[in-house]
Design a protein around this motif. Sequence first.
Motif: not given
Length: 609
Positions: A372-378, A380-392
Amino acid sequence: MKQFIYTSTLVCFVFLAMTACDTSILDKQPLDTVSEENVWQDPALTEAYVNELYVGMGRGFGETMMSSHADESHFIHGRGTIDVVQSNISPSNMGTYTDDELSHTTWGAIYENVRSANIFLNNIEDAAVEESLKERLTGEVYFLRAYFYYMAFRQWGGVPLVDQVYELGQTEEMLIPRNTLEETVNFIVSDLDEAASRLPLEYSGEDVGRATRGAALALKSRVLLYAASDLYHDPSWAGGYSNPEYISYSGANRTQMWRDAKNAAKAVMDLGIYQLYDQNPDPVANYTEMYLNNSSETIMSLNVNSEFPYEYNEADHGLYNGPNGYHTWGGNVPIQKLVDDFDMEDGSEFDWQEFENGDPVYGDSPYENRDPRFYANIMYDGADWQQRPPDVTGDPEGRIQTFLEYYNVDDNGNRLNPDNPIPGLDTRSSPIEDWNGTTTGYYVRKFMDPAVDHQNEIQEVPWPYFRYAEILLNYAEASIELGEYVDARRELNKVRSRAGMPDITESGQALMEQYRDERRIELMYEEHRFFDVRRWMIAPDELDDNALGIYLTAEHNENDPYYEYTYSDIELIEVQQRAWENKMYLYPIPREEVNRNDQLVQNPLYSTN
Protein backbone atom coordinates in the motif's frame (compact mmCIF):
# COMPACT_ATOMS: atom_id res chain seq x y z
CA MET A 1 3.99 18.77 18.66
CA LYS A 2 6.28 19.34 16.46
CA GLN A 3 6.69 21.94 13.79
CA PHE A 4 9.11 24.83 14.18
CA ILE A 5 7.82 28.13 12.81
CA TYR A 6 10.53 30.66 12.08
CA THR A 7 9.60 34.31 12.25
CA SER A 8 8.78 35.82 8.88
CA THR A 9 10.77 39.01 9.23
CA LEU A 10 14.53 38.93 9.77
CA VAL A 11 15.95 41.42 12.21
CA CYS A 12 19.70 41.63 11.80
CA PHE A 13 22.10 42.85 14.40
CA VAL A 14 25.85 43.20 14.39
CA PHE A 15 27.29 40.72 16.85
CA LEU A 16 30.50 38.99 15.94
CA ALA A 17 29.14 38.65 12.41
CA MET A 18 26.17 36.59 13.61
CA THR A 19 22.45 37.29 13.08
CA ALA A 20 19.17 36.67 14.90
CA CYS A 21 15.55 37.31 14.07
CA ASP A 22 12.31 38.12 15.87
CA THR A 23 9.45 40.31 14.69
CA SER A 24 8.69 41.33 18.27
CA ILE A 25 11.86 43.44 18.54
CA LEU A 26 11.24 45.71 15.59
CA ASP A 27 10.44 48.66 17.82
CA LYS A 28 13.28 48.14 20.27
CA GLN A 29 15.94 50.29 18.56
CA PRO A 30 17.45 50.87 15.12
CA LEU A 31 18.45 47.64 13.42
CA ASP A 32 22.09 48.59 13.05
CA THR A 33 22.68 49.61 16.67
CA VAL A 34 21.82 46.46 18.65
CA SER A 35 24.89 45.76 20.76
CA GLU A 36 26.33 42.52 22.02
CA GLU A 37 25.37 43.53 25.53
CA ASN A 38 21.76 44.09 24.51
CA VAL A 39 21.49 40.59 23.08
CA TRP A 40 22.17 38.99 26.45
CA GLN A 41 20.21 41.56 28.45
CA ASP A 42 16.99 41.24 26.46
CA PRO A 43 15.24 37.84 26.69
CA ALA A 44 13.52 38.44 23.33
CA LEU A 45 16.86 39.00 21.60
CA THR A 46 18.39 36.00 23.36
CA GLU A 47 15.58 33.76 22.20
CA ALA A 48 15.74 35.26 18.70
CA TYR A 49 19.42 34.32 18.57
CA VAL A 50 18.51 30.68 19.24
CA ASN A 51 15.65 30.81 16.74
CA GLU A 52 18.09 31.73 14.01
CA LEU A 53 20.26 28.72 14.84
CA TYR A 54 17.44 26.39 13.82
CA VAL A 55 17.84 27.58 10.24
CA GLY A 56 21.17 25.73 10.21
CA MET A 57 19.37 22.38 10.42
CA GLY A 58 18.24 22.87 6.85
CA ARG A 59 15.13 21.48 5.24
CA GLY A 60 14.56 18.54 2.94
CA PHE A 61 12.17 20.19 0.51
CA GLY A 62 14.73 21.91 -1.69
CA GLU A 63 14.40 21.80 -5.45
CA THR A 64 17.26 19.27 -5.53
CA MET A 65 16.53 16.54 -2.98
CA MET A 66 18.99 14.18 -1.32
CA SER A 67 17.05 11.29 -2.88
CA SER A 68 18.55 12.16 -6.27
CA HIS A 69 22.04 11.54 -4.90
CA ALA A 70 21.11 7.93 -4.09
CA ASP A 71 19.21 5.07 -5.71
CA GLU A 72 15.84 6.68 -5.08
CA SER A 73 15.33 9.34 -7.74
CA HIS A 74 16.71 11.18 -10.75
CA PHE A 75 16.87 14.96 -10.72
CA ILE A 76 15.75 15.69 -14.26
CA HIS A 77 17.58 19.03 -14.42
CA GLY A 78 20.92 17.40 -13.58
CA ARG A 79 23.05 20.14 -12.06
CA GLY A 80 25.53 18.96 -9.44
CA THR A 81 23.72 15.67 -8.83
CA ILE A 82 25.51 14.28 -11.89
CA ASP A 83 28.92 14.74 -10.27
CA VAL A 84 27.70 12.97 -7.13
CA VAL A 85 26.08 9.93 -8.74
CA GLN A 86 28.99 9.51 -11.17
CA SER A 87 31.59 9.82 -8.39
CA ASN A 88 33.13 12.92 -9.95
CA ILE A 89 33.28 15.09 -6.85
CA SER A 90 36.63 16.28 -5.56
CA PRO A 91 37.99 18.72 -2.97
CA SER A 92 37.46 21.50 -5.52
CA ASN A 93 34.11 20.23 -6.84
CA MET A 94 31.48 19.34 -4.25
CA GLY A 95 28.70 18.80 -6.78
CA THR A 96 25.25 19.72 -5.53
CA TYR A 97 26.65 20.59 -2.11
CA THR A 98 27.25 24.09 -3.45
CA ASP A 99 23.55 24.53 -4.33
CA ASP A 100 21.40 26.72 -2.12
CA GLU A 101 19.12 23.97 -0.83
CA LEU A 102 22.07 21.97 0.53
CA SER A 103 24.20 24.94 1.54
CA HIS A 104 23.61 24.23 5.23
CA THR A 105 25.60 21.00 4.85
CA THR A 106 28.83 22.66 3.67
CA TRP A 107 31.92 22.72 5.87
CA GLY A 108 31.78 26.49 6.19
CA ALA A 109 28.08 26.66 7.05
CA ILE A 110 28.36 23.93 9.68
CA TYR A 111 31.27 25.61 11.44
CA GLU A 112 29.61 29.01 11.25
CA ASN A 113 26.63 27.51 13.04
CA VAL A 114 28.87 25.75 15.57
CA ARG A 115 30.49 29.11 16.30
CA SER A 116 27.09 30.69 16.85
CA ALA A 117 26.20 27.91 19.28
CA ASN A 118 29.47 28.39 21.14
CA ILE A 119 28.87 32.14 21.40
CA PHE A 120 25.53 31.43 23.03
CA LEU A 121 26.96 28.90 25.48
CA ASN A 122 29.73 31.33 26.43
CA ASN A 123 27.26 34.09 27.25
CA ILE A 124 24.04 32.50 28.48
CA GLU A 125 25.16 31.99 32.08
CA ASP A 126 25.33 35.74 32.71
CA ALA A 127 22.38 36.66 30.47
CA ALA A 128 19.42 38.54 31.94
CA VAL A 129 17.06 35.64 31.27
CA GLU A 130 14.95 33.88 33.88
CA GLU A 131 16.30 30.50 34.88
CA SER A 132 13.57 28.38 33.31
CA LEU A 133 14.05 30.03 29.89
CA LYS A 134 17.83 29.90 30.27
CA GLU A 135 17.64 26.17 30.99
CA ARG A 136 15.43 25.50 27.99
CA LEU A 137 17.42 27.59 25.54
CA THR A 138 20.67 26.03 26.71
CA GLY A 139 19.22 22.58 26.09
CA GLU A 140 18.15 23.64 22.61
CA VAL A 141 21.61 24.95 21.75
CA TYR A 142 23.33 21.78 22.96
CA PHE A 143 20.93 19.86 20.73
CA LEU A 144 21.61 22.15 17.78
CA ARG A 145 25.38 21.98 18.16
CA ALA A 146 25.09 18.19 18.26
CA TYR A 147 22.98 18.26 15.11
CA PHE A 148 25.54 20.40 13.30
CA TYR A 149 28.33 18.02 14.25
CA TYR A 150 26.15 15.06 13.29
CA MET A 151 25.90 16.52 9.77
CA ALA A 152 29.69 16.85 9.71
CA PHE A 153 30.25 13.31 11.05
CA ARG A 154 27.97 11.64 8.50
CA GLN A 155 29.77 13.40 5.64
CA TRP A 156 33.44 13.48 6.69
CA GLY A 157 33.92 11.15 9.68
CA GLY A 158 36.10 12.65 12.39
CA VAL A 159 36.22 16.45 12.27
CA PRO A 160 37.82 19.23 14.32
CA LEU A 161 35.83 19.69 17.51
CA VAL A 162 35.48 23.33 18.50
CA ASP A 163 33.80 24.23 21.78
CA GLN A 164 35.21 27.72 22.23
CA VAL A 165 34.91 31.03 20.42
CA TYR A 166 37.95 32.19 18.50
CA GLU A 167 38.35 35.93 18.18
CA LEU A 168 39.92 38.01 15.44
CA GLY A 169 43.67 37.64 15.53
CA GLN A 170 43.63 34.09 16.86
CA THR A 171 44.60 32.67 13.50
CA GLU A 172 47.10 30.16 14.79
CA GLU A 173 44.79 28.90 17.52
CA MET A 174 42.11 28.21 14.90
CA LEU A 175 44.35 25.88 12.88
CA ILE A 176 43.57 22.63 14.63
CA PRO A 177 43.64 19.02 13.39
CA ARG A 178 40.75 16.65 13.00
CA ASN A 179 39.56 14.75 16.02
CA THR A 180 39.22 11.02 15.70
CA LEU A 181 35.96 9.46 14.63
CA GLU A 182 35.45 8.08 18.12
CA GLU A 183 36.06 11.47 19.73
CA THR A 184 33.61 13.09 17.31
CA VAL A 185 30.85 10.61 18.11
CA ASN A 186 31.49 10.91 21.84
CA PHE A 187 31.28 14.70 21.65
CA ILE A 188 27.94 14.55 19.83
CA VAL A 189 26.51 12.06 22.32
CA SER A 190 27.72 14.15 25.26
CA ASP A 191 25.97 17.24 23.87
CA LEU A 192 22.78 15.23 23.34
CA ASP A 193 22.85 13.89 26.89
CA GLU A 194 23.26 17.45 28.13
CA ALA A 195 20.38 18.59 25.92
CA ALA A 196 18.08 15.77 27.02
CA SER A 197 18.69 16.59 30.68
CA ARG A 198 17.50 20.17 30.15
CA LEU A 199 14.74 19.90 27.57
CA PRO A 200 11.03 19.31 28.25
CA LEU A 201 9.08 16.40 26.87
CA GLU A 202 6.63 18.63 25.03
CA TYR A 203 5.81 22.24 24.32
CA SER A 204 2.60 24.17 23.96
CA GLY A 205 1.56 27.37 22.22
CA GLU A 206 4.13 29.29 20.25
CA ASP A 207 7.00 27.12 21.51
CA VAL A 208 5.67 23.98 19.83
CA GLY A 209 8.25 22.63 17.42
CA ARG A 210 11.42 23.41 19.32
CA ALA A 211 13.83 20.64 20.18
CA THR A 212 12.46 18.38 22.90
CA ARG A 213 13.93 15.64 25.03
CA GLY A 214 12.56 13.18 22.48
CA ALA A 215 14.37 14.97 19.63
CA ALA A 216 17.68 14.82 21.52
CA LEU A 217 17.23 11.12 22.27
CA ALA A 218 16.14 10.42 18.69
CA LEU A 219 19.30 11.99 17.30
CA LYS A 220 21.36 10.04 19.82
CA SER A 221 19.70 6.86 18.58
CA ARG A 222 20.61 7.68 14.98
CA VAL A 223 24.20 8.66 15.76
CA LEU A 224 24.90 5.53 17.81
CA LEU A 225 23.32 3.34 15.12
CA TYR A 226 25.58 4.92 12.50
CA ALA A 227 28.65 4.62 14.73
CA ALA A 228 28.12 0.87 15.24
CA SER A 229 27.74 0.24 11.50
CA ASP A 230 30.24 -1.53 9.24
CA LEU A 231 31.65 1.56 7.51
CA TYR A 232 33.15 2.88 10.73
CA HIS A 233 34.87 -0.38 11.62
CA ASP A 234 36.34 -1.46 8.30
CA PRO A 235 38.80 1.00 6.71
CA SER A 236 39.90 -1.54 4.09
CA TRP A 237 38.06 0.45 1.41
CA ALA A 238 40.38 3.42 2.01
CA GLY A 239 43.41 2.05 0.17
CA GLY A 240 45.95 2.06 2.98
CA TYR A 241 44.89 5.46 4.35
CA SER A 242 47.52 6.60 6.83
CA ASN A 243 45.06 8.08 9.34
CA PRO A 244 42.36 5.46 9.84
CA GLU A 245 41.44 6.98 13.20
CA TYR A 246 39.67 9.79 11.32
CA ILE A 247 37.34 7.40 9.51
CA SER A 248 36.98 4.35 11.77
CA TYR A 249 37.17 2.92 15.24
CA SER A 250 40.03 0.65 16.21
CA GLY A 251 39.39 -2.39 18.39
CA ALA A 252 35.96 -1.20 19.51
CA ASN A 253 33.57 -3.57 21.28
CA ARG A 254 30.93 -3.60 18.56
CA THR A 255 28.58 -5.79 20.58
CA GLN A 256 28.50 -3.10 23.22
CA MET A 257 28.08 -0.41 20.56
CA TRP A 258 25.04 -2.20 19.14
CA ARG A 259 23.72 -2.59 22.69
CA ASP A 260 24.14 1.14 23.22
CA ALA A 261 22.33 1.83 19.95
CA LYS A 262 19.46 -0.43 20.94
CA ASN A 263 19.21 1.17 24.36
CA ALA A 264 19.19 4.63 22.81
CA ALA A 265 16.22 3.73 20.63
CA LYS A 266 14.51 2.13 23.61
CA ALA A 267 14.94 5.37 25.57
CA VAL A 268 12.78 7.16 23.01
CA MET A 269 10.21 4.36 23.06
CA ASP A 270 10.10 4.48 26.86
CA LEU A 271 9.08 8.13 26.85
CA GLY A 272 5.61 6.83 26.05
CA ILE A 273 4.48 9.90 24.12
CA TYR A 274 4.97 8.74 20.52
CA GLN A 275 3.16 6.08 18.55
CA LEU A 276 2.79 5.05 14.92
CA TYR A 277 0.08 7.04 13.19
CA ASP A 278 -2.78 4.63 12.52
CA GLN A 279 -6.00 6.62 12.42
CA ASN A 280 -7.37 5.59 9.05
CA PRO A 281 -8.24 1.95 8.28
CA ASP A 282 -7.18 2.50 4.66
CA PRO A 283 -3.36 2.24 4.80
CA VAL A 284 -2.92 4.37 1.68
CA ALA A 285 -5.03 7.18 3.10
CA ASN A 286 -3.36 6.72 6.48
CA TYR A 287 0.09 7.26 5.00
CA THR A 288 -1.07 10.27 3.03
CA GLU A 289 -2.50 11.88 6.15
CA MET A 290 0.62 11.12 8.17
CA TYR A 291 2.96 12.84 5.73
CA LEU A 292 0.82 15.93 5.31
CA ASN A 293 0.39 16.70 9.00
CA ASN A 294 2.21 16.47 12.29
CA SER A 295 0.89 13.52 14.25
CA SER A 296 1.47 11.17 17.15
CA GLU A 297 4.45 9.87 15.15
CA THR A 298 6.22 13.21 14.77
CA ILE A 299 9.16 13.67 17.09
CA MET A 300 10.48 16.83 15.43
CA SER A 301 9.66 18.51 12.15
CA LEU A 302 9.94 21.78 10.32
CA ASN A 303 6.70 23.15 9.00
CA VAL A 304 7.61 25.54 6.20
CA ASN A 305 4.59 27.45 4.96
CA SER A 306 3.38 30.36 2.89
CA GLU A 307 4.07 32.88 5.68
CA PHE A 308 7.83 32.40 5.32
CA PRO A 309 9.98 34.77 3.30
CA TYR A 310 11.14 33.11 0.11
CA GLU A 311 14.67 32.45 1.31
CA TYR A 312 13.26 30.09 3.95
CA ASN A 313 10.47 28.78 1.77
CA GLU A 314 11.92 25.59 0.36
CA ALA A 315 8.72 23.64 0.93
CA ASP A 316 7.19 24.12 -2.49
CA HIS A 317 7.42 20.37 -2.84
CA GLY A 318 4.40 20.12 -5.12
CA LEU A 319 5.66 22.73 -7.58
CA TYR A 320 9.16 21.29 -7.65
CA ASN A 321 8.12 17.67 -8.12
CA GLY A 322 4.58 17.54 -9.53
CA PRO A 323 3.77 16.25 -13.04
CA ASN A 324 4.49 18.63 -15.91
CA GLY A 325 0.98 18.05 -17.27
CA TYR A 326 -0.19 20.13 -14.32
CA HIS A 327 2.34 22.91 -15.04
CA THR A 328 4.62 21.72 -12.26
CA TRP A 329 8.29 20.86 -12.56
CA GLY A 330 8.71 17.10 -12.09
CA GLY A 331 12.12 17.48 -10.49
CA ASN A 332 13.11 14.43 -8.39
CA VAL A 333 11.45 11.50 -10.13
CA PRO A 334 11.59 7.95 -8.69
CA ILE A 335 13.84 5.58 -10.59
CA GLN A 336 12.72 2.10 -11.61
CA LYS A 337 14.91 0.42 -9.01
CA LEU A 338 12.99 2.08 -6.19
CA VAL A 339 9.64 1.31 -7.81
CA ASP A 340 10.58 -2.36 -8.20
CA ASP A 341 11.59 -2.60 -4.54
CA PHE A 342 7.99 -2.18 -3.42
CA ASP A 343 6.82 -5.74 -2.73
CA MET A 344 3.48 -7.26 -3.61
CA GLU A 345 0.78 -6.85 -0.98
CA ASP A 346 1.18 -10.51 0.07
CA GLY A 347 4.82 -9.82 0.97
CA SER A 348 6.35 -11.53 -2.06
CA GLU A 349 8.90 -9.70 -4.15
CA PHE A 350 7.95 -7.91 -7.33
CA ASP A 351 10.02 -9.54 -10.06
CA TRP A 352 10.19 -8.37 -13.67
CA GLN A 353 11.74 -11.70 -14.58
CA GLU A 354 8.26 -13.21 -14.55
CA PHE A 355 7.19 -10.76 -17.24
CA GLU A 356 10.34 -11.32 -19.27
CA ASN A 357 9.72 -15.06 -19.24
CA GLY A 358 6.26 -14.58 -20.64
CA ASP A 359 4.23 -14.61 -17.46
CA PRO A 360 1.47 -12.01 -18.08
CA VAL A 361 0.89 -10.99 -14.44
CA TYR A 362 3.25 -8.03 -14.25
CA GLY A 363 3.21 -7.34 -17.96
CA ASP A 364 -0.51 -6.65 -17.93
CA SER A 365 -0.70 -4.95 -14.55
CA PRO A 366 2.67 -4.04 -13.01
CA TYR A 367 1.06 -1.54 -10.65
CA GLU A 368 -1.64 -3.72 -9.12
CA ASN A 369 -1.59 -5.48 -5.74
CA ARG A 370 1.53 -3.77 -4.46
CA ASP A 371 2.53 -2.74 -0.94
CA PRO A 372 0.00 0.00 0.00
CA ARG A 373 2.87 2.42 0.52
CA PHE A 374 3.50 2.24 -3.22
CA TYR A 375 0.25 4.09 -3.85
CA ALA A 376 0.94 6.67 -1.15
CA ASN A 377 4.49 7.31 -2.37
CA ILE A 378 4.61 6.88 -6.15
CA MET A 379 2.67 8.45 -9.03
CA TYR A 380 2.59 5.94 -11.87
CA ASP A 381 0.78 5.70 -15.16
CA GLY A 382 -2.96 5.61 -14.53
CA ALA A 383 -2.75 6.71 -10.89
CA ASP A 384 -5.53 8.99 -9.68
CA TRP A 385 -4.36 12.52 -8.98
CA GLN A 386 -6.17 15.83 -9.59
CA GLN A 387 -8.37 17.47 -12.15
CA ARG A 388 -6.24 19.11 -14.81
CA PRO A 389 -5.79 22.88 -15.08
CA PRO A 390 -8.39 24.53 -17.35
CA ASP A 391 -5.97 24.90 -20.26
CA VAL A 392 -5.03 21.19 -20.34
CA THR A 393 -7.24 18.79 -22.29
CA GLY A 394 -7.05 15.07 -22.93
CA ASP A 395 -7.59 13.74 -19.42
CA PRO A 396 -11.23 13.62 -18.32
CA GLU A 397 -10.56 11.84 -15.02
CA GLY A 398 -7.45 13.46 -13.57
CA ARG A 399 -5.07 10.54 -13.85
CA ILE A 400 -1.34 10.43 -14.41
CA GLN A 401 -0.33 9.79 -18.03
CA THR A 402 3.24 8.59 -18.47
CA PHE A 403 2.70 6.27 -21.43
CA LEU A 404 5.00 7.30 -24.27
CA GLU A 405 2.86 5.82 -27.02
CA TYR A 406 -0.93 5.52 -26.99
CA TYR A 407 -2.82 3.87 -29.85
CA ASN A 408 -6.53 3.62 -30.50
CA VAL A 409 -7.48 0.21 -31.86
CA ASP A 410 -10.61 -1.26 -33.41
CA ASP A 411 -12.34 -4.47 -32.31
CA ASN A 412 -9.85 -6.49 -34.34
CA GLY A 413 -6.86 -4.92 -32.64
CA ASN A 414 -5.86 -2.81 -35.63
CA ARG A 415 -4.26 0.49 -34.69
CA LEU A 416 -6.24 3.44 -35.99
CA ASN A 417 -3.36 5.88 -35.54
CA PRO A 418 -0.32 3.68 -36.32
CA ASP A 419 1.88 6.55 -37.43
CA ASN A 420 0.79 9.09 -34.82
CA PRO A 421 0.99 7.64 -31.30
CA ILE A 422 -0.31 9.95 -28.62
CA PRO A 423 2.16 10.79 -25.81
CA GLY A 424 0.97 11.09 -22.24
CA LEU A 425 0.37 14.55 -20.83
CA ASP A 426 2.96 13.95 -18.10
CA THR A 427 5.89 12.98 -20.33
CA ARG A 428 8.74 14.73 -22.06
CA SER A 429 6.81 14.38 -25.31
CA SER A 430 3.79 16.14 -23.82
CA PRO A 431 2.37 19.30 -25.36
CA ILE A 432 2.51 20.72 -21.82
CA GLU A 433 5.95 21.94 -20.69
CA ASP A 434 7.81 18.92 -22.01
CA TRP A 435 11.13 20.19 -20.59
CA ASN A 436 9.79 19.42 -17.11
CA GLY A 437 8.50 15.92 -17.84
CA THR A 438 9.60 12.79 -16.01
CA THR A 439 12.52 10.83 -17.40
CA THR A 440 11.53 7.62 -15.64
CA GLY A 441 7.77 7.33 -16.11
CA TYR A 442 7.08 8.15 -12.46
CA TYR A 443 6.61 11.08 -10.09
CA VAL A 444 6.90 11.22 -6.33
CA ARG A 445 3.59 11.16 -4.46
CA LYS A 446 5.03 11.33 -0.95
CA PHE A 447 4.48 14.64 0.85
CA MET A 448 2.15 15.81 -1.97
CA ASP A 449 -1.23 17.21 -0.96
CA PRO A 450 -3.91 16.40 -3.58
CA ALA A 451 -6.06 19.28 -2.32
CA VAL A 452 -3.48 21.92 -3.29
CA ASP A 453 -3.15 23.63 -6.67
CA HIS A 454 0.60 23.14 -6.80
CA GLN A 455 1.04 25.39 -9.80
CA ASN A 456 -0.28 28.41 -7.93
CA GLU A 457 -0.22 27.62 -4.20
CA ILE A 458 2.58 26.97 -1.75
CA GLN A 459 1.92 23.67 -0.03
CA GLU A 460 2.10 23.67 3.75
CA VAL A 461 3.58 20.36 4.89
CA PRO A 462 6.06 19.43 7.64
CA TRP A 463 9.55 18.12 6.92
CA PRO A 464 10.24 15.21 9.34
CA TYR A 465 13.61 15.43 11.06
CA PHE A 466 12.66 12.51 13.30
CA ARG A 467 9.59 10.31 13.42
CA TYR A 468 8.74 7.31 15.53
CA ALA A 469 8.91 4.77 12.70
CA GLU A 470 12.62 5.47 12.37
CA ILE A 471 13.15 4.79 16.07
CA LEU A 472 11.44 1.40 15.79
CA LEU A 473 13.57 0.60 12.76
CA ASN A 474 16.74 1.67 14.60
CA TYR A 475 15.77 -0.61 17.47
CA ALA A 476 15.12 -3.49 15.06
CA GLU A 477 18.47 -3.08 13.30
CA ALA A 478 20.45 -3.08 16.53
CA SER A 479 18.49 -6.12 17.70
CA ILE A 480 19.31 -8.03 14.52
CA GLU A 481 23.00 -7.23 14.91
CA LEU A 482 22.80 -8.56 18.49
CA GLY A 483 21.03 -11.73 17.35
CA GLU A 484 17.89 -10.74 19.27
CA TYR A 485 15.51 -11.57 16.46
CA VAL A 486 12.29 -11.71 18.47
CA ASP A 487 12.77 -8.10 19.54
CA ALA A 488 13.62 -7.09 15.98
CA ARG A 489 10.60 -8.76 14.40
CA ARG A 490 8.24 -7.35 17.02
CA GLU A 491 9.09 -3.72 16.25
CA LEU A 492 9.63 -4.26 12.55
CA ASN A 493 6.23 -5.88 12.20
CA LYS A 494 4.57 -2.95 13.94
CA VAL A 495 5.76 -0.75 11.07
CA ARG A 496 4.66 -3.32 8.49
CA SER A 497 1.28 -3.90 10.11
CA ARG A 498 0.56 -0.19 10.04
CA ALA A 499 1.35 -0.30 6.32
CA GLY A 500 -1.05 -3.20 5.74
CA MET A 501 1.77 -5.67 5.05
CA PRO A 502 2.12 -9.21 6.46
CA ASP A 503 4.53 -10.03 9.28
CA ILE A 504 8.14 -10.94 8.65
CA THR A 505 9.16 -14.31 10.14
CA GLU A 506 12.80 -14.66 9.05
CA SER A 507 15.90 -14.70 11.22
CA GLY A 508 19.60 -14.07 10.65
CA GLN A 509 20.83 -12.60 7.38
CA ALA A 510 17.44 -13.11 5.74
CA LEU A 511 15.89 -10.91 8.42
CA MET A 512 18.57 -8.28 7.87
CA GLU A 513 17.80 -8.19 4.16
CA GLN A 514 14.09 -7.84 4.91
CA TYR A 515 14.87 -5.09 7.39
CA ARG A 516 16.96 -3.13 4.92
CA ASP A 517 14.22 -3.37 2.32
CA GLU A 518 11.67 -2.22 4.87
CA ARG A 519 13.78 0.75 5.91
CA ARG A 520 14.26 1.72 2.26
CA ILE A 521 10.51 1.80 1.61
CA GLU A 522 9.35 3.27 4.91
CA LEU A 523 11.87 6.13 4.91
CA MET A 524 12.12 6.88 1.20
CA TYR A 525 12.81 10.52 0.30
CA GLU A 526 13.57 11.37 3.95
CA GLU A 527 17.38 11.64 3.53
CA HIS A 528 18.22 8.24 5.00
CA ARG A 529 19.08 6.07 2.00
CA PHE A 530 22.15 8.11 0.95
CA PHE A 531 23.81 7.36 4.30
CA ASP A 532 22.34 3.89 4.89
CA VAL A 533 23.92 2.30 1.81
CA ARG A 534 27.26 3.77 2.84
CA ARG A 535 27.24 2.75 6.49
CA TRP A 536 26.12 -0.77 5.51
CA MET A 537 28.91 -0.80 2.88
CA ILE A 538 26.53 -2.00 0.17
CA ALA A 539 26.99 1.13 -1.93
CA PRO A 540 29.18 -0.62 -4.56
CA ASP A 541 26.28 -2.97 -5.27
CA GLU A 542 23.46 -0.44 -4.97
CA LEU A 543 24.87 2.78 -6.44
CA ASP A 544 26.92 1.48 -9.37
CA ASP A 545 23.87 0.73 -11.54
CA ASN A 546 22.67 3.21 -14.13
CA ALA A 547 19.29 4.74 -13.32
CA LEU A 548 16.43 3.21 -15.28
CA GLY A 549 12.93 4.26 -16.16
CA ILE A 550 10.04 2.71 -18.02
CA TYR A 551 8.77 3.09 -21.59
CA LEU A 552 5.07 2.23 -21.81
CA THR A 553 3.12 1.58 -24.99
CA ALA A 554 -0.65 1.49 -24.46
CA GLU A 555 -3.55 0.35 -26.66
CA HIS A 556 -7.16 1.42 -26.21
CA ASN A 557 -10.28 0.13 -27.90
CA GLU A 558 -12.21 3.11 -29.19
CA ASN A 559 -15.44 1.67 -27.78
CA ASP A 560 -14.14 1.32 -24.21
CA PRO A 561 -14.06 3.96 -21.48
CA TYR A 562 -11.10 6.30 -21.81
CA TYR A 563 -8.85 4.69 -19.21
CA GLU A 564 -9.52 1.05 -20.04
CA TYR A 565 -6.31 0.45 -21.96
CA THR A 566 -3.68 -2.26 -21.87
CA TYR A 567 0.06 -2.20 -22.24
CA SER A 568 1.12 -3.76 -25.50
CA ASP A 569 4.77 -3.20 -24.74
CA ILE A 570 6.91 -2.38 -21.71
CA GLU A 571 10.59 -1.54 -21.89
CA LEU A 572 13.05 -0.52 -19.23
CA ILE A 573 15.22 2.35 -20.43
CA GLU A 574 18.39 4.01 -19.16
CA VAL A 575 17.88 7.58 -17.97
CA GLN A 576 21.18 8.42 -16.25
CA GLN A 577 24.63 6.90 -16.18
CA ARG A 578 25.92 6.29 -12.69
CA ALA A 579 29.14 4.93 -11.26
CA TRP A 580 30.46 4.20 -7.79
CA GLU A 581 34.00 4.78 -6.52
CA ASN A 582 35.01 3.96 -2.97
CA LYS A 583 36.11 7.52 -2.27
CA MET A 584 32.39 8.33 -2.15
CA TYR A 585 31.97 6.57 1.19
CA LEU A 586 32.95 9.95 2.66
CA TYR A 587 32.98 13.45 1.24
CA PRO A 588 36.21 15.34 0.58
CA ILE A 589 37.18 18.21 2.82
CA PRO A 590 36.94 21.30 0.58
CA ARG A 591 40.28 22.28 -0.91
CA GLU A 592 40.12 25.82 0.44
CA GLU A 593 39.81 24.45 3.98
CA VAL A 594 42.85 22.20 3.58
CA ASN A 595 44.82 25.05 2.02
CA ARG A 596 43.83 27.32 4.91
CA ASN A 597 44.68 24.80 7.62
CA ASP A 598 47.69 22.58 6.95
CA GLN A 599 46.80 20.39 9.94
CA LEU A 600 43.71 19.06 8.19
CA VAL A 601 44.25 15.61 6.68
CA GLN A 602 42.17 14.96 3.57
CA ASN A 603 39.78 12.00 3.43
CA PRO A 604 40.86 8.78 1.65
CA LEU A 605 41.24 8.49 -2.12
CA TYR A 606 40.97 12.21 -2.82
CA SER A 607 43.86 14.10 -4.35
CA THR A 608 45.88 16.27 -1.96
CA ASN A 609 47.12 18.51 -4.79
